[in-house]
Structures are given as structure tokens and as C-alpha cells.
Enzyme design. Structure first.
Site, PDB file in Angstrom:
ATOM      1  N   VAL A   1       0.912  -1.217   0.057  1.00 15.58           N
ATOM      2  CA  VAL A   1      -0.002  -0.151   0.083  1.00 15.58           C
ATOM      3  C   VAL A   1       0.977   1.162   0.083  1.00 15.58           C
ATOM      4  O   VAL A   1       0.581   2.252  -0.583  1.00 15.58           O
ATOM      5  CB  VAL A   1      -1.016   0.058   1.279  1.00 15.58           C
TER       6      VAL A   1
ATOM      7  N   ASP B   1       0.195  20.871 -44.162  1.00 16.87           N
ATOM      8  CA  ASP B   1      -0.142  20.974 -45.403  1.00 16.87           C
ATOM      9  C   ASP B   1      -0.307  22.366 -45.699  1.00 16.87           C
ATOM     10  O   ASP B   1      -0.071  23.298 -44.768  1.00 16.87           O
ATOM     11  CB  ASP B   1      -1.669  20.390 -45.413  1.00 16.87           C
TER      12      ASP B   1
ATOM     13  N   ASP C   1      -5.855  19.094 -43.707  1.00 14.60           N
ATOM     14  CA  ASP C   1      -7.579  19.285 -43.684  1.00 14.60           C
ATOM     15  C   ASP C   1      -8.103  18.280 -44.830  1.00 14.60           C
ATOM     16  O   ASP C   1      -9.610  18.209 -44.591  1.00 14.60           O
ATOM     17  CB  ASP C   1      -7.936  20.948 -43.823  1.00 14.60           C
TER      18      ASP C   1
ATOM     19  N   ASN D   1       6.227   8.236  -1.686  1.00 16.33           N
ATOM     20  CA  ASN D   1       5.865   6.655  -1.563  1.00 16.33           C
ATOM     21  C   ASN D   1       7.398   6.307  -1.304  1.00 16.33           C
ATOM     22  O   ASN D   1       7.401   5.272  -0.602  1.00 16.33           O
ATOM     23  CB  ASN D   1       5.500   6.287  -2.876  1.00 16.33           C
TER      24      ASN D   1
ATOM     25  N   GLU E   1       7.769   6.819   2.475  1.00 10.79           N
ATOM     26  CA  GLU E   1       6.883   5.852   3.113  1.00 10.79           C
ATOM     27  C   GLU E   1       7.323   4.492   3.193  1.00 10.79           C
ATOM     28  O   GLU E   1       7.399   3.709   4.159  1.00 10.79           O
ATOM     29  CB  GLU E   1       5.318   5.935   2.659  1.00 10.79           C
TER      30      GLU E   1
ATOM     31  N   ASP F   1      -1.591  12.967  -1.717  1.00 11.85           N
ATOM     32  CA  ASP F   1      -1.490  12.707  -3.379  1.00 11.85           C
ATOM     33  C   ASP F   1      -2.707  13.014  -4.014  1.00 11.85           C
ATOM     34  O   ASP F   1      -2.792  12.719  -5.240  1.00 11.85           O
ATOM     35  CB  ASP F   1      -0.843  11.030  -3.579  1.00 11.85           C
TER      36      ASP F   1
END
Length: 913
Positions: free
Chosen positions: A296, A343, A650, A716, A719, A760
Site C-alpha cells: 500500500v 499541409d 484538412d 512513496n 513511506e 497525493d
């Protein structure tokens, strides 16, 4: 069946075959097909329509949101949270599993709505109306649905009709068609019935008409030779459908990043599990819970949602600049474009012929103004020209003309051929009223190359002594200058009508060549009084009085030069690829700032191998007389050289290249439906400047993506390292902490999910609204091999993650020793990480020169997120998260830790810079 037998041996080069052989090969004749034969052929060849790719179902779109390795890992973590209940003495963790699955579902729903909205935009572009066609059936004219047209049908073509299929002309009367959507040519094409050589380019096959083009004037009959997917348009559609859907570099990188993170998480969990099992007394439950917690903590579950939302917000910004993004990942790709293949007609130019030069009575003049606006001036040597002197020339252009002003309710101000509309606008700039009493018309044809109209009026500046008076009708002729001159014996001079001498004829031809060298389409004009309007055309069109020349061009858009210069300053090269001739393409290129008039034509491209073309495309900026196949080859050569290429266009002829491009950009106003369906982005204002602005937004969006990727991965990393090192340190220095208390962890999965949601979530999303840097178009584009995660970001991630871990674990173990309560220590660490991740946002933004208060949405998001953390700490919600209220002393520790964090990261940032 006879039709099948004959078509098996039919030559594919219909334009080079005499009409008798065409009828023979198709088993048809001038009276068309019978109803029964047409019905059989419809069953044999199928409906006359272009097949489309099947639309993606909402069900498939929704499931696609969950087909990702990281998503699978989080689902596994949720299932394991429930499965722990199977272990002795443990209970299922339904709250954790429910929270994980709820966040995944919310992310999936958000991504689905973004993709579904884009798909609905595509579907709206596919809603095309089917025109009707007039054909001969059983020898009689009948009107049928164009989808029911079959090979062998004889089609009746009138002015304004849409051509339903590819057909070989067998009868024409002054027929001209507009084929710009198919060939890229901005001028109309005069049609005839004589076969042309087999090697004739598509744009010059005068004896053919093609599906998706329009009859501008005249009329004709043609036998249908190809329908549906066998037409020229069908060939283009096949190329579009065979083109592979290209992933953008960022999509590839996000996918690869997700897999790397997932593999890293699995490896880390295994290492932790082995370390706990070997070096500690931790039980299986504690090891399993640690693994779930690591999964997690490591998975940036907000990454897909944040990426999607940032791209969606970017597409909204681009839409505000009149560009509709049809595929969200393309928003980021815009920022890495380093070549634009454009073009000419309708993209770099106005797609509207405009008279720019005039010659009459021995005097040259220039005409200001562009497009359909009647505002403009006639200039001679920098001064206002004598408009009275121009009246015969401009009147001739206005009277010898089939175009007309449209009613106010119409979409366009004029109806008719663009060349003739240009002559009406030119006359209007001098205040000349085109209304006249037309007595007769001798129509234009490709053989005659001229048109004559007999009217009651005569130019007011021609005196009675010249044979003009109110009672005598006047013949007005226009056509190719050489042809018109051949019908003239006199010329209008300042002092009246004089004999057309050989010297004067050569002077006029020199002026014609000079106009042509400037890529102008030049028409000659002549008049004469006519006694009998119904006289033989040869007698009517002789002894004419030459009155002058008008030179016109499809002019470049006024703002294009500046936009191209801005693109070059941004490291973006602009390449022109057009169906127009080399001279016209080169002149336009010079006018808008390409720096050189040199152009390479499609015939030369055909002679080059793929390897040789790869060399050529690095040096040639203008390609002329190119077919759809040439455009795709040029595009792929650039891509094989490592360029990230945007293709603009186009017409139908642009569609294959638009589909194959890294970013396909179609015109919204002038663009065909086929081109829009093949594109990634549609310019609603057809303005090349919008491409420049969209690229600037794309670069800003990529900056913002880099910011929140930096934020997510840094957070992260912190963590994961906190859980990883915390378990090891705790196992050695606090023995029994994890073995005896199955619920006691450094941080619980619920805490980590909350951190990820709070830090986050809103703040990371708000980063997507950061304003673009002032120098965004002054730096080179991102290279195709340049990763989102560059060396600078890796240093930032490691610095932030390690510093957060060391300071955070210091607070955790200090609190654990001070109060001997793991819940209090967890709460201290939990709140410290939330606080630090709020601070990290500005640490990262400062690297992109973003002031603290430059984004009000971010300020609000940080305030709301921190407020939610306080709600968790000081309300009854604390029981759900198993945390305690933090005292003043605890906040002082968090503040001290934050100061230490800022000092360390600041020193490292300066050292890296």
C-alpha cells in the site's frame, strides 16, 4: 455474370483508357444500367460507402481502467487484508480492504468518464450525412442514395453536386471540380473527356472525377468505375485503418514505470519477509501485515487518476484556445513535438484565392486585403492607383463570371468557383457592381481555355469612339493569357484603344511570366462591342481589345509567419507537404519565412529509397506535388530519424499521415470528416497559431506531470523506506514489538492509504493547474529518449525519501521511548509525514521557478488536506485510524523535524544545481 468477367481484365488506370473501352469493361453503355443489373451489382460490390472502425463500447472502456500491473497489486493487497482472518487468532481487516477497493473504484470511474467523453467527441464527428445522386437507370434519370451507386452507373453531374464515386467522364460542358480535399490543390480543375497518359498524377487526371469532391461549375456525365473502399478515398481509408495506434512516449514510460515499481515492491516484500523471519521472532501474521503495508505504501495508486486529470485539464486549456483534443495522452505529446509537417492549403494559407496583382494600360498595380473581405486598396509605386483606369479590367472580371453573392442566411458570403469569387471581391474593392444583364454565355472548356459573356453594359471609361455605347452589347472574355491574346488585335492604353503590336504582345507576355514566377495564377481579360449577340462564337471572340491581367494566389495567413518563427525559437522545425505545384509551394514558403524557395516534388520522392529519403527529410523543408503515400513516407522517415512529429492537414489526402503521426492535427472549419476522424486534435479555428499555443500548453502540462510524479514517488519512497527500515530497526532495538502485537506496525495500511489520499490527492491534482513558465517556448523540446524521471528527479526522490525516513523514524522512536506507547509514536510519525509531504510540494515547485503563492488552487488544496488531517486527529474519526490527539509538545517535535528536513533538502538541491 458478364460484369464480373469483364472486370477481371479491366485496366486499373481508368484515366488512360478511351471511353468506349471503359463502357466495354464495365458492361455498360451511355444509357446506364437496368434496375435489375444495378441491384445485382449492389449485392456483388456492396454499398458505396467507406467502412469505419467499430466504436469502443463503454463496458470495454470501463474495464480498461483496471488493466494495470499496479492495480492488480493493490487488489491483491485488499484480498490479503481479508485473508488474514483465516490465520489463527486473527480477524479480517475489512476496513482496510474496503478503503483500498473504494479508492481503486473511484480512480477507475474518473478515468472512464475522461475516456468516454473523448470517445463521444469522436462519435459526433462520425455522424455524416449521405448525399443523393442522379443516375441513369433503364435509360431514365433517377435520384438514388449515393450508397446505392454501383460500377457501371452513368452519373449526371450538375453544378454544386457532390461526386458520389470515382468515375470516368464521357461528356462535359464547362465542368470544373474542387478537388482540394483529395489532392491538396487550392484551385478548381477543368475537366474533359480525352484520356490522359497512365503516369499522369492524380491531380492532373482531367478525365476523371472522384468521390468526396464537388462540381463547382458546369455539368457532365460520367460512368462509375470504382465505389466504396475501391475508390481513391477508399484507398486512403484503408491506409488509415491499417495504421497502428501509436502509444505516446509518456504512455510507454508510465506503463514501464508501473511494472518497475510493481516488481520492486514484490522484491522488497520478499526481502523484508526473509529478514523478519530470520532475524526476528515475528510470526506469519506480522510478516503478512508488513507485506500488505509495504504494498500500500509503495503503490502510487493516485498516479493514473492524477495523470488523467492533468491531461484532461490540459485539454480544457487547449480547448479554450480553439483546439479539441480527441485523445488525452496526446496532450503530453504536444510538448515533445520537434517537427511539424503541415499541409499548405487551408492550414498555412487562407484557402481562398485572392487577387494580389493587376496589369492594365501598361501599368502594374498591387491589391491589398485577403480572403473574402472587400476591404482593400489598389496601389501603384506605393501610391493609390487611379481606380478609373482599372474599371475596364475589373468590370470584365466581374461580368465574365458565374459566382454570386450568397444570401445573408448562408454560411459563406459567396457561391461559386474560388477563382471567380476572387474576381468579384477584386471588383468590389473598386466599388464595381457586378449586376448586369447577361445576353449570352460562351462557356469555358478545357479545350478552349477561355470564357465569354455578352452583356448589355459596357465599361464607362471606354469612349464612344472606341465603338462602345449604351445601345451596343459588349463581349467580356477571360482565360489563359496566351489564349486571350491570340484573340486580340487591339489593346487598351492610357490614351485609348490602340493596335496590339508584336512588341506590346511580348510586353504583356513578359508581365504574365513575371506574375507566374511569383506563383500567381494569372488570367487575361479582353472586351469588344458586339452587334449580334447570337453570332457564331468564332466571330464573337475575334478582334478583341486586351484590357489587362489579374494575378491571384491563395495567400498565407497573416499570423503564420510569426507562429513559424516562434516554433523555430522553440526548437521545432516546420516542413510543408502540399499537393500544389513546386513553384506555388516554393513561393508561399518564401513568403511565410521558410528561408528558401527550393522544393522537392513527389516524383523525386518516388525515386528515393527509404534510406535516401531519411537523409533528404533532414534538409528539405518543402515538398510539392505529393500524394497521400508520399506524405506517409515523409512522416515515417522523420520518425525513423528519431523525431516526434505532428502532422497538420484538412483534406482526405492528409488522413493517412494524420493517423500515423505522433500528433495528428486536423482543421475543424475547412477540414473534411475523414481528416478529423483520423486526427488526435482538431483546430476549431483552422489557425496555425493555435498549434503553437497548444504546444506551449503541452510543454507546461509535461512540467506539471513531472512535478506530481516527483511528488508521488518521493512521498512513496519515504513511506516505503520508513516501513522497511522501521521494521528492521524495531526488530533489533525493540525485540518483541512486532512478534507479540499483531496489530502493531510502524504505520498501518489505513494510515498509509490516508496519507496517499490526503497528500497525493487534492494537492497533486492542483499541481496540474500550475501556470506555464514564461520561458516555455524558449527551450528545446523534450527528446524522444528523455525520460520523465531524469537524473535530477532521481536525486530529488532519493533526497526527499531518505531525509523523510531518517527524521520521521527519529521522531517515532523518540516518541516510543518517551511515552512507551506505540499508538502515540505512530500518530506522531503519521502526522509528520502528512506535514512534510505538504512542504515537499513547494520544494519541488521551486525547481520549476514557481513562486509560493502563484497557484491559488494549490493553496486551497493544501489547506483542505491539512484540515482533513486535523479532523482525523481531533474528532471521533481517530478511532477508525487508531490514532491519538497530538499535544503542543508533539507539534513542536513535528515543527523541529520539518526545519531539519528543509535544511537538508535545501543543501542537496543547491549542490545538485
Amino acid at each position: 455474370m458478364s460484369s464480373l468477367m469483364s472486370r477481371e481484365t479491366t485496366p486499373t488506370e481508368w484515366h488512360s483508357v478511351p471511353e468506349e473501352r471503359v463502357f466495354e469493361a464495365l458492361d455498360s453503355d451511355e444509357s446506364g444500367l437496368s434496375t435489375d443489373e444495378a441491384s445485382e451489382r449492389l449485392s456483388e460490390f456492396g454499398p458505396n460507402r467507406i467502412r469505419e472502425d467499430e466504436a469502443v463500447s463503454p463496458y470495454e472502456l470501463f474495464l480498461a481502467q483496471f488493466q494495470d500491473f499496479l492495480i492488480y497489486l493493490l487488489i491483491l493487497a485488499a484480498l490479503l487484508s481479508i485473508a488474514v482472518g483465516l490465520l489463527p487468532g486473527a480477524t479480517p481487516r475489512y476496513e482496510e480492504a474496503g478503503l483500498i477497493l473504494l479508492i481503486l473504484f473511484a480512480n477507475g470511474v474518473f478515468g472512464f468518464f475522461q475516456d468516454y467523453r473523448a470517445e463521444m467527441s469522436i462519435q459526433a464527428l462520425r455522424e455524416l450525412s449521405t448525399p443523393n445522386s442522379t443516375v441513369l437507370r433503364d435509360g431514365e434519370k433517377v435520384t438514388i442514395d449515393a450508397e446505392d451507386v454501383v460500377p457501371g452507373d452513368v452519373v449526371i453531374i450538375e453544378q454544386g453536386d457532390a461526386i458520389p464515386a470515382d468515375a470516368r467522364l464521357v461528356e462535359v460542358t464547362a465542368l470544373e471540380t474542387n478537388e482540394s480535399a483529395l489532392t491538396g490543390e487550392s484551385t478548381t480543375v477543368a475537366k474533359g473527356t480525352d484520356p490522359v497518359p497512365s503516369e499522369t498524377p492524380l491531380a492532373e487526371r482531367d478525365d476523371m472525377v472522384f468521390m468526396n469532391t464537388t462540381a463547382i461549375k458546369g455539368r457532365g456525365r460520367a460512368v462509375v468505375v470504382e465505389t466504396g473502399m475501391n475508390t481513391q478515398v477508399g484507398d486512403i481509408a484503408t491506409e488509415i485503418q491499417e495504421a497502428e495506434t501509436r502509444e505516446t512516449p509518456f504512455q510507454k514510460e508510465v506503463d514501464a514505470l508501473g511494472k518497475r515499481i510493481g516488481i520492486g515492491i514484490v522484491g522488497l516484500i520478499l526481502v523484508i519477509a526473509v529478514a523478519q523471519f530470520v532475524f526476528t521472532a515475528a510470526g506469519w501474521l506480522s510478516i503478512l501485515l508488513t507485506g500488505i503495508t509495504l504494498a500500500v505504501a509503495a503503490v502510487p495508486e493516485g498516479l493514473p487518476a492524477v495523470v488523467t486529470l492533468t491531461l484532461a485539464m490540459g485539454s480544457r486549456k487547449i480547448l479554450n484556445r480553439d483546439a479539441l483534443v480527441r485523445r488525452l495522452p496526446v496532450v503530453e505529446s504536444l510538448g515533445s513535438v520537434d517537427v511539424i509537417v503541415s499541409d499548405k492549403t487551408g492550414t498555412l494559407t487562407e484557402n481562398q484565392m485572392t487577387v494580389k496583382r493587376v496589369y492594365t494600360a501598361g501599368t502594374n498595380g498591387t491589391v491589398t486585403g485577403t480572403g473574402l473581405s472587400t476591404a482593400g486598396e489598389f496601389r501603384h509605386d506605393g501610391d493609390d492607383a487611379d481606380r478609373e483606369r482599372l474599371v475596364p479590367l475589373l468590370t470584365c472580371g466581374a461580368y465574365c463570371n458565374d459566382a454570386e453573392r450568397a444570401p445573408d442566411s448562408a454560411d459563406d458570403p459567396y457561391y461559386g468557383d474560388p477563382t471567380e469569387i476572387a474576381l468579384l471581391v477584386s471588383a468590389a474593392k473598386a466599388g464595381i457592381d457586378p449586376e448586369h444583364e447577361r445576353l449570352r454565355e460562351i462557356p469555358f472548356s478545357s479545350e478552349r481555355k477561355r470564357m465569354t459573356v455578352i452583356a448589355r453594359e459596357s465599361p464607362s471609361t471606354l469612349s464612344d469612339t472606341d465603338g462602345f455605347d449604351a445601345a451596343t452589347p459588349t463581349a467580356y472574355m477571360k482565360g489563359a493569357p496566351e489564349v486571350v491574346l491570340d484573340r486580340c488585335t487591339r489593346v487598351l492604353e492610357d490614351d485609348g484603344v490602340r493596335e496590339l503590336t508584336a512588341a506590346k504582345r511580348e510586353e504583356i507576355l513578359d508581365r504574365n511570366r513575371a506574375f507566374g514566377s511569383d506563383a500567381l495564377r494569372v488570367l487575361g481579360f479582353a472586351v469588344r462591342p458586339v452587334e449580334d449577340p447570337e453570332d457564331d462564337p468564332e466571330r464573337v471572340e475575334r478582334d478583341m481589345i486586351f484590357v489587362g491581367l489579374q494575378g491571384m494566389i491563395d495567400p498565407p495567413r497573416a499570423e503564420v509567419s510569426e507562429a513559424i518563427e516562434d516554433c523555430r525559437n522553440a526548437g521545432i522545425r516546420v516542413v510543408m507537404a502540399t499537393g500544389d505545384n513546386v513553384q506555388t509551394a516554393g513561393a508561399i514558403a518564401q513568403t511565410i519565412g521558410f528561408g528558401s524557395e527550393e522544393a522537392m516534388d513527389g516524383t523525386t520522392v518516388d525515386t528515393l529509397s527509404d534510406e535516401a529519403l531519411r537523409e533528404v527529410v533532414e534538409n528539405v523543408d518543402v515538398f510539392a506535388r505529393v500524394s497521400p503515400h508520399h506524405k506517409v513516407r515523409i512522416l515515417k522517415a522523420l520518425q525513423e530519424n528519431g523525431h516526434n512529429v505532428a502532422m497538420t492537414g484538412d483534406g482526405v489526402n492528409d488522413a493517412p499521415a494524420l493517423r500515423n503521426a505522433d500528433v495528428g492535427i486536423a482543421m475543424g472549419t475547412r477540414g473534411t470528416d475523414v481528416a478529423q476522424q483520423a486526427s488526435d486534435m482538431v483546430l476549431q479555428d483552422d489557425n496555425f497559431v493555435t498549434i503553437r499555443d497548444a504546444i506551449a500548453e503541452g510543454r507546461a502540462i509535461f512540467d506539471n506531470i513531472r512535478k506530481f510524479v516527483n511528488l508521488l514517488l518521493s512521498a512513496n519512497a519515504g513511506e516505503v523506506l520508513t516501513v522497511f527500515l522501521g521494521v528492521l530497526v524495531g526488530s533489533f532495538f525493540f525485540p518483541g514489538l512486532f512478534a507479540s502485537e499483531s496489530d502493531a506496525l510502524i504505520l498501518t495500511p489505513v494510515m498509509l492509504l490516508w496519507i496517499n489520499v490526503v497528500t497525493d490527492g487534492l494537492p497533486a491534482l492542483a499541481l496540474g493547474t500550475d501556470p506555464k513558465a514564461s520561458n516555455v517556448l524558449e527551450r528545446p523540446p523534450r527528446g524522444g529518449d528523455e525520460s520523465v524521471i531524469d537524473r535530477r528527479m532521481i536525486v530529488s526522490i532519493l533526497t526527499i525519501g531518505l531525509t523523510m525516513t531518517v527524521v520521521g523514524l527519529g521522531l517515532f522512536f523518540y516518541g516510543l521511548q518517551a511515552v512507551r506507547d506505540i499508538t502515540t509514536a505512530q500518530t506522531l510519525l503519521f502526522t509528520f509525514i502528512v506535514t512534510i509531504e505538504m512542504i515537499v510540494i513547494q520544494v519541488i515547485r521551486s525547481r520549476f521557478d514557481q513562486p509560493l503563492l502563484s497557484n491559488r488552487w494549490l493553496i486551497a488544496a493544501v489547506a483542505v488536506s491539512f484540515g482533513l488531517q486535523l479532523v482525523v486527529l481531533y474528532t471521533s474519526l481517530h478511532t477508525l485510524f487508531d490514532v491519538r490527539s497530538i499535544s503542543v509538545g508533539g507539534w513542536e517535535l513535528i515543527a523541529l523535524g520539518s526545519v531539519v528536513f528543509l535544511l537538508v533538502t535545501g543543501l542537496v538541491e543547491r549542490a545538485v544545481d
